[in-house]
Motif scaffolding. Structure first.
Motif, PDB file in Angstrom:
ATOM      1  N   LEU A  33     -23.009  -7.574   7.998  1.00  0.00           N
ATOM      2  CA  LEU A  33     -21.684  -7.643   7.384  1.00  0.00           C
ATOM      3  C   LEU A  33     -21.371  -6.371   6.606  1.00  0.00           C
ATOM      4  O   LEU A  33     -20.228  -6.160   6.193  1.00  0.00           O
ATOM      5  N   LEU A  34     -22.375  -5.523   6.404  1.00  0.00           N
ATOM      6  CA  LEU A  34     -22.223  -4.351   5.535  1.00  0.00           C
ATOM      7  C   LEU A  34     -22.042  -3.056   6.314  1.00  0.00           C
ATOM      8  O   LEU A  34     -22.226  -1.967   5.765  1.00  0.00           O
ATOM      9  N   ARG A  35     -21.652  -3.142   7.560  1.00  0.00           N
ATOM     10  CA  ARG A  35     -21.583  -1.936   8.389  1.00  0.00           C
ATOM     11  C   ARG A  35     -20.385  -1.049   8.010  1.00  0.00           C
ATOM     12  O   ARG A  35     -19.332  -1.533   7.614  1.00  0.00           O
ATOM     13  N   ILE A  36     -20.598   0.230   8.169  1.00  0.00           N
ATOM     14  CA  ILE A  36     -19.579   1.255   7.936  1.00  0.00           C
ATOM     15  C   ILE A  36     -19.377   2.005   9.249  1.00  0.00           C
ATOM     16  O   ILE A  36     -20.348   2.320   9.943  1.00  0.00           O
ATOM     17  N   ASP A  37     -18.125   2.305   9.621  1.00  0.00           N
ATOM     18  CA  ASP A  37     -17.906   3.005  10.885  1.00  0.00           C
ATOM     19  C   ASP A  37     -18.108   4.515  10.712  1.00  0.00           C
ATOM     20  O   ASP A  37     -18.428   5.005   9.622  1.00  0.00           O
ATOM     21  N   GLU A  38     -17.931   5.253  11.819  1.00  0.00           N
ATOM     22  CA  GLU A  38     -18.212   6.692  11.818  1.00  0.00           C
ATOM     23  C   GLU A  38     -17.267   7.472  10.900  1.00  0.00           C
ATOM     24  O   GLU A  38     -17.548   8.622  10.546  1.00  0.00           O
ATOM     25  N   ASN A  39     -16.147   6.844  10.522  1.00  0.00           N
ATOM     26  CA  ASN A  39     -15.192   7.508   9.628  1.00  0.00           C
ATOM     27  C   ASN A  39     -15.382   7.108   8.165  1.00  0.00           C
ATOM     28  O   ASN A  39     -14.546   7.443   7.308  1.00  0.00           O
ATOM     29  N   GLY A  40     -16.452   6.367   7.880  1.00  0.00           N
ATOM     30  CA  GLY A  40     -16.735   5.969   6.510  1.00  0.00           C
ATOM     31  C   GLY A  40     -15.960   4.754   6.039  1.00  0.00           C
ATOM     32  O   GLY A  40     -15.959   4.445   4.847  1.00  0.00           O
ATOM     33  N   ARG A  41     -15.309   4.034   6.965  1.00  0.00           N
ATOM     34  CA  ARG A  41     -14.550   2.845   6.594  1.00  0.00           C
ATOM     35  C   ARG A  41     -15.408   1.595   6.777  1.00  0.00           C
ATOM     36  O   ARG A  41     -16.180   1.477   7.739  1.00  0.00           O
ATOM     37  N   GLY A  42     -15.258   0.658   5.856  1.00  0.00           N
ATOM     38  CA  GLY A  42     -16.002  -0.582   5.969  1.00  0.00           C
ATOM     39  C   GLY A  42     -15.439  -1.462   7.065  1.00  0.00           C
ATOM     40  O   GLY A  42     -14.224  -1.533   7.272  1.00  0.00           O
ATOM     41  N   TYR A  43     -16.332  -2.157   7.776  1.00  0.00           N
ATOM     42  CA  TYR A  43     -15.885  -3.089   8.817  1.00  0.00           C
ATOM     43  C   TYR A  43     -15.217  -4.307   8.188  1.00  0.00           C
ATOM     44  O   TYR A  43     -15.654  -4.809   7.145  1.00  0.00           O
ATOM     45  N   ILE A  44     -14.144  -4.773   8.823  1.00  0.00           N
ATOM     46  CA  ILE A  44     -13.487  -6.024   8.436  1.00  0.00           C
ATOM     47  C   ILE A  44     -13.962  -7.097   9.401  1.00  0.00           C
ATOM     48  O   ILE A  44     -13.627  -7.075  10.587  1.00  0.00           O
ATOM     49  N   ASN A  45     -14.780  -8.011   8.897  1.00  0.00           N
ATOM     50  CA  ASN A  45     -15.353  -9.074   9.725  1.00  0.00           C
ATOM     51  C   ASN A  45     -14.485 -10.319   9.594  1.00  0.00           C
ATOM     52  O   ASN A  45     -14.381 -10.907   8.518  1.00  0.00           O
ATOM     53  N   ILE A  46     -13.854 -10.707  10.702  1.00  0.00           N
ATOM     54  CA  ILE A  46     -12.924 -11.840  10.696  1.00  0.00           C
ATOM     55  C   ILE A  46     -13.589 -13.035  11.382  1.00  0.00           C
ATOM     56  O   ILE A  46     -13.932 -12.969  12.562  1.00  0.00           O
ATOM     57  N   ILE A  47     -13.784 -14.110  10.629  1.00  0.00           N
ATOM     58  CA  ILE A  47     -14.361 -15.329  11.207  1.00  0.00           C
ATOM     59  C   ILE A  47     -13.221 -16.257  11.608  1.00  0.00           C
ATOM     60  O   ILE A  47     -12.452 -16.717  10.767  1.00  0.00           O
ATOM     61  N   ARG A  48     -13.101 -16.510  12.898  1.00  0.00           N
ATOM     62  CA  ARG A  48     -12.035 -17.373  13.413  1.00  0.00           C
ATOM     63  C   ARG A  48     -12.370 -18.831  13.112  1.00  0.00           C
ATOM     64  O   ARG A  48     -13.368 -19.369  13.594  1.00  0.00           O
ATOM     65  N   LEU A  49     -11.517 -19.463  12.327  1.00  0.00           N
ATOM     66  CA  LEU A  49     -11.775 -20.839  11.899  1.00  0.00           C
ATOM     67  C   LEU A  49     -10.573 -21.745  12.150  1.00  0.00           C
ATOM     68  O   LEU A  49     -10.344 -22.706  11.431  1.00  0.00           O
ATOM     69  N   THR A  50      -9.812 -21.436  13.198  1.00  0.00           N
ATOM     70  CA  THR A  50      -8.591 -22.197  13.459  1.00  0.00           C
ATOM     71  C   THR A  50      -8.875 -23.654  13.805  1.00  0.00           C
ATOM     72  O   THR A  50      -7.999 -24.506  13.655  1.00  0.00           O
ATOM     73  N   ASP A  51     -10.084 -23.949  14.274  1.00  0.00           N
ATOM     74  CA  ASP A  51     -10.421 -25.335  14.630  1.00  0.00           C
ATOM     75  C   ASP A  51     -11.350 -25.983  13.607  1.00  0.00           C
ATOM     76  O   ASP A  51     -11.950 -27.021  13.877  1.00  0.00           O
ATOM     77  N   ILE A  52     -11.451 -25.383  12.415  1.00  0.00           N
ATOM     78  CA  ILE A  52     -12.427 -25.869  11.436  1.00  0.00           C
ATOM     79  C   ILE A  52     -11.883 -27.008  10.581  1.00  0.00           C
ATOM     80  O   ILE A  52     -12.644 -27.731   9.928  1.00  0.00           O
ATOM     81  N   GLN A  53     -10.557 -27.200  10.578  1.00  0.00           N
ATOM     82  CA  GLN A  53      -9.990 -28.214   9.696  1.00  0.00           C
ATOM     83  C   GLN A  53     -10.481 -29.617  10.046  1.00  0.00           C
ATOM     84  O   GLN A  53     -10.537 -30.487   9.176  1.00  0.00           O
ATOM     85  N   ASP A  54     -10.809 -29.827  11.318  1.00  0.00           N
ATOM     86  CA  ASP A  54     -11.328 -31.127  11.739  1.00  0.00           C
ATOM     87  C   ASP A  54     -12.852 -31.179  11.652  1.00  0.00           C
ATOM     88  O   ASP A  54     -13.455 -32.150  12.102  1.00  0.00           O
ATOM     89  N   ARG A  55     -13.462 -30.135  11.093  1.00  0.00           N
ATOM     90  CA  ARG A  55     -14.925 -30.062  11.045  1.00  0.00           C
ATOM     91  C   ARG A  55     -15.397 -29.666   9.641  1.00  0.00           C
ATOM     92  O   ARG A  55     -16.058 -28.641   9.462  1.00  0.00           O
TER      93      ARG A  55
END
Length: 512
Positions: free
Chosen positions: A233-255
């Protein structure tokens, strides 16, 4: 009310920092945006957690997007819980719009469309980097909290983990756990009783039913290998920008059980593996939980307690938690009292309950001579918010009604083809999306049971053969005895009384 010059002076002084910072927008007074009067948030205090609140359609998600973009730009990795499914556009630049240009001209900031490094992740069968964890990594305490078991059942779970440790049985997925629970009161009952004491079938049955509940909500997809490494989760790209990790949870409301399981796992893993940072100049990771009211409404007591503990403790690890919800009252007071940054979009006063909630919300913000906070909360427009942060010394910055800047990335989702392209280029997808089902407790116990059954069958066959041999030996002995006591027919005739009397009669006549 003081004049605008005094207001500008107070805002500028309260938003000037020695270290790096993020600009959210420009301050407003009497409904008018004051250009170049920027409202900033120092990076140093962004690990002090935060809240983004407001009624539906007031701009909460766009504020989240702005914060994520600017954190990435500053080299800070971000983790987003995307429950509505509308954040994947961060991977593409904004197409721009005249209204965006107009907004930024008022703020005094140039608008530059940008795309950001994004990883799309998933807990379910949706496309994305698969997030998994093993049962062993949770340990008996977390598993007991997730299942919400009794003290006695928690003790049994601890015994189960101890047995697996002692016998080198890996607990990786739900079928491993279910198998060892069944084994403890069936085939392995005597073994367990000898080493660990008696285990109640009623208790293991109750634990199994709770496991099945998690399994039905998709737990079989989450538990297993390859286990996700939170360092990714702590990765940085070649331009020095932090990665934005998006967890898709559109079906989590029923779980809700699955989400509670994931949250407990993630927070515990981050807290146990991240090093102590103290008050460094920048956070290590910022986590945003969108639609947080859904989590708190459905959360178990264990999850709530865990979140409260993590909010209090995880700051020292350089990690900030940000909750995005409709009303601040949706967040438990124990959590709300720990939050540093507060971005409050408009609230609607349709009912007496709404008006009461607005008054309570207004009391959560610093006193100001420039606003009637409760009144401002109902008059803010879309993309406007009351902002209060912590300065570098930990003191609240001046409360400012703020014209929020627009996101630099697309304010829309990725198409299916764009998402497929993004995943095809993902290093994490190649690392974590392989299906692995190595031998673990399930397979090892089945093998052990099969060996025991084979040995039992072999022993039984041996005993049956020996029984047959004994029976055959007895039969032969009886036959021999019968044969030895049986008289020859000829001898029997010759020695009969009739023959003897006949012979004696003949002899008697011959003598005479």
């Amino acid at each position: 009310m003081k004049n605008s010059e005094t207001f500008v002076k107070d805002i500028n002084e309260g938003n000037t920092f020695k270290g790096d910072y993020i600009t959210l927008g420009s301050a407003m007074l009497d409904g008018e945006t004051i250009t170049n009067t920027f409202v900033n948030v120092p990076l140093k205090t962004m690990n002090r957690h935060g809240l983004i609140a407001g009624a539906t359609g007031t701009g909460k998600t766009k504020t989240l997007q702005v914060l994520a973009e600017n954190l990435s730009e500053k080299g800070v990795p971000v983790l987003l819980m995307d429950i509505k499914g509308d954040l994947s556009g961060l991977a593409k630049p904004s197409p721009g719009h005249p209204k965006i240009d107009e907004r930024h001209e008022k703020i005094g900031l140039p608008f530059e469309p940008k795309a950001f490094p994004v990883e799309v992740m998933t807990l379910s069968e949706q496309d994305g980097v698969r997030l998994r964890a093993t049962i062993s990594e949770f340990g008996p305490v977390l598993i007991s909290r997730i299942l919400d078991v009794t003290e006695t059942q928690a003790g049994i779970i601890s015994v189960i983990f101890k047995y697996c440790d002692d016998n080198k049985l890996p607990l990786l997925d739900l079928k491993d756990f279910k198998k060892i629970l069944q084994y403890a009161t069936n085939e392995g009952k005597a073994e367990f009783e000898e080493s660990y004491g008696r285990i109640s079938t009623a208790s293991t049955g109750a634990i199994l039913r709770k496991l099945i509940e998690i399994e039905q909500q998709g737990g079989d997809l989450f538990f297993g290998e390859t286990s996700f490494d939170t360092q990714d989760l702590l990765r940085i790209d070649e331009n020095g920008r932090g990665y934005i990790n998006i967890i898709r949870l559109t079906d989590i409301q029923d779980r809700p059980k699955l989400f509670s399981t994931f949250m407990l796992s993630l927070l515990a893993e981050i807290y146990s593996t991240f090093p102590e940072q103290g008050d460094s100049g920048r956070p290590e990771l910022i986590m945003f939980i969108d639609e947080a009211h859904l989590i708190f409404n459905e959360a178990s007591d264990a999850l709530l307690n865990q979140i409260e503990s993590i909010v209090k403790l995880i700051r020292s690890k350089g990690v900030g938690l940000y909750f995005v919800t409709q009303n601040p009252t949706d967040v438990p007071e124990a959590v709300l009292g720990q939050l540093g940054l507060k971005v409050q979009h408009a609230l609607r006063a349709f009912t007496a309950k709404d008006r009461k909630a607005i008054k309570l919300t207004a009391q959560n913000y610093p006193d100001t001579e420039y606003y009637d906070t409760a009144e401002v909360l109902t008059s803010l427009g879309i993309g406007e918010a009351l902002v209060s942060a912590l300065d570098e010394k930990g003191k609240p910055t001046p409360l400012a009604a703020t014209m929020m800047r627009a996101p630099m990335s697309r304010m829309d989702i990725l198409s299916e083809s764009e998402l497929a392209t993004l995943l095809s280029q993902s290093q994490l997808a190649r690392k974590y999306n392989k299906e692995i089902d190595r031998d673990s407790a399930y397979e090892m116990l089945n093998e052990k049971i099969e060996q025991a059954q084979a040995e039992e069958a072999k022993q039984k066959a041996k005993e049956e053969r020996e029984a047959l041999k004994r029976a055959e030996s007895k039969r032969r002995t009886r036959t021999t005895r019968r044969q030895s006591t049986r008289m020859n027919p000829i001898v029997k005739v010759l020695t009969s009384a009739t023959v003897i009397r006949g012979v004696l009669g003949i002899l008697s006549k011959m003598i005479k």
